[in-house]
Enzyme design. Sequence first.
Site, mmCIF file in Angstrom:
data_model
loop_
_atom_site.group_PDB
_atom_site.id
_atom_site.type_symbol
_atom_site.label_atom_id
_atom_site.label_comp_id
_atom_site.label_asym_id
_atom_site.label_seq_id
_atom_site.Cartn_x
_atom_site.Cartn_y
_atom_site.Cartn_z
ATOM 1 N N ALA A 1 1.878 -6.723 -8.326
ATOM 2 C CA ALA A 1 3.204 -7.727 -8.326
ATOM 3 C C ALA A 1 2.583 -9.130 -7.837
ATOM 4 C CB ALA A 1 4.456 -6.904 -7.577
ATOM 5 N N GLY B 1 2.375 2.697 -2.807
ATOM 6 C CA GLY B 1 2.630 3.502 -4.026
ATOM 7 C C GLY B 1 3.454 2.891 -4.932
ATOM 8 N N ASP C 1 -0.988 -0.404 -13.060
ATOM 9 C CA ASP C 1 -0.139 -1.399 -12.166
ATOM 10 C C ASP C 1 0.117 -2.574 -12.822
ATOM 11 O OD1 ASP C 1 -0.469 0.878 -10.729
ATOM 12 O OD2 ASP C 1 -0.786 -0.442 -8.863
ATOM 13 N N GLY D 1 0.790 -1.176 0.069
ATOM 14 C CA GLY D 1 -0.025 0.109 -0.078
ATOM 15 C C GLY D 1 0.833 1.288 -0.024
ATOM 16 N N GLY E 1 3.089 -0.783 -5.893
ATOM 17 C CA GLY E 1 2.372 -1.623 -6.777
ATOM 18 C C GLY E 1 2.661 -2.999 -6.298
ATOM 19 N N SER E 2 2.453 -2.974 -5.077
ATOM 20 C CA SER E 2 2.789 -4.557 -4.488
ATOM 21 C C SER E 2 1.700 -5.418 -4.591
ATOM 22 C CB SER E 2 2.767 -4.388 -2.958
ATOM 23 O OG SER E 2 1.646 -3.999 -2.046
ATOM 24 N N SER E 3 0.442 -4.975 -4.602
ATOM 25 C CA SER E 3 -0.776 -5.891 -4.950
ATOM 26 C C SER E 3 -0.539 -6.238 -6.455
ATOM 27 C CB SER E 3 -2.159 -5.316 -4.495
ATOM 28 O OG SER E 3 -2.216 -3.937 -5.415
HETATM 29 O O1 PMV Z 1 -1.052 3.135 -4.933
HETATM 30 P P1 PMV Z 1 -1.117 2.031 -5.866
HETATM 31 O O2 PMV Z 1 0.347 1.732 -6.418
HETATM 32 O O3 PMV Z 1 -2.050 1.154 -5.718
HETATM 33 O O4 PMV Z 1 -1.375 3.018 -7.350
HETATM 34 C C1 PMV Z 1 -2.823 3.757 -7.501
HETATM 35 C C2 PMV Z 1 -3.054 4.377 -8.681
HETATM 36 C C3 PMV Z 1 -4.231 5.242 -8.853
HETATM 37 O O5 PMV Z 1 -3.896 5.627 -10.167
HETATM 38 C C4 PMV Z 1 -4.506 6.026 -7.634
HETATM 39 C C5 PMV Z 1 -5.566 4.010 -9.144
HETATM 40 C C6 PMV Z 1 -5.237 3.069 -9.881
HETATM 41 O O6 PMV Z 1 -5.743 1.790 -10.052
HETATM 42 O O7 PMV Z 1 -4.680 3.521 -11.349
#
Ligand code: PMV
Length: 338
Positions: free
Chosen positions: A122, A116, A164, A114, A118-120
């Site tokens: 990946a 930012g 992602d 969580g 992109g862990s989920s």
């Molecule tokens: O925080 P992350 O890595 O899940 O990225 C979210 C990115 C958003 O643009 C806010 C949502 C999305 O699915 O694109």
Amino acid sequence: MTTASAPGKVYLFGEHAVVYGEPAVPCAIEKRATVTAEKRDDDHIRVEAADLSLNGFVVEYAGSTANRPDVDVPQPLLEAAMGYIDAAVQQARQAAGVPDAGFDITVESEIPLGAGLGSSAAVVVAGIDAATRALGEPLERTELAERAYRAEYDVQDGQASRADTFCSTMGGAVRVAGEDCTRLSTPTLPLVVGFDGGAGDTGKLVAGVRKLREQYSFAADTLEAIGDIVSTGEQLLADADPNAPPSDELIAELGDLMNINHGLLSALGVSSRSLDTMVWAAREAGAEGAKLTGAGGGGCIVALDQSDETETSLQYTPGCENTFRAALAEEGVRVEDV
Ligand code: PMV
């Protein structure tokens, strides 16, 4: 038994606006989630998560996650991990046409949850790849990316773009606008990441931006302006020689765009004090540009700096828990030898 890994990512530009069809440019980075899947003789799913954020837990259940037992780990972490793994298993079962396939699954991840990075995505990409291979039905990358997107979409109640999952599957820098996803050729960019040790609630942050967009036409304009930044940035990248080091002018211009992008994200309410502090520490250390990456609210920033100054400065910035230079992951999902 099959092991697959997939990279995390940073957003060079475009998060949040990408939810409304504007383009975004995420870049895969060499921090990976690794998933091992072994087919079982019954229809149970046993999950072992051995990474830092989850402190090692084991869960076994049959059927859907609704039937799973209570375990002694914080609920949000369990939800995050199990929801995505379950969705990946469902996609793998569907793709291979084996609706009741059971698996022993092990997850190891270098990517904080969580934050930012992109862990989920990946975990989902590596999970679908490992599970379909364990069933003898490996998927083409395009289908894998699409199924990983659907898995995220289901878990996040429709609040997901393809950015992602496509980036994690394909690797490198990519451009995503709605359903239109392409890989870009870019020079190697000097990316530095700062992490505040926290996490944002993606669903809540996306919902907050949606509300502003509905309420104020200038908030909608702000999201369109982010789309314009991305278009300008991708043109700069397209004009650059991907095989040469990036010129100082290119880094300076991309940095300007990142700075403006951060300002607009901040205007939409998705930055935080710790993210802003890290952004300013990077800029004051000489970074050409710095912005939050991903949903915001807490987590990570990304800066452009060819020197070591940003990394050094972030190490001493209160509220920054970890900083590292992020190498672009040219390879997306891949099978790992075990
Ligand atoms: O925080 P992350 O890595 O899940 O990225 C979210 C990115 C958003 O643009 C806010 C949502 C999305 O699915 O694109």
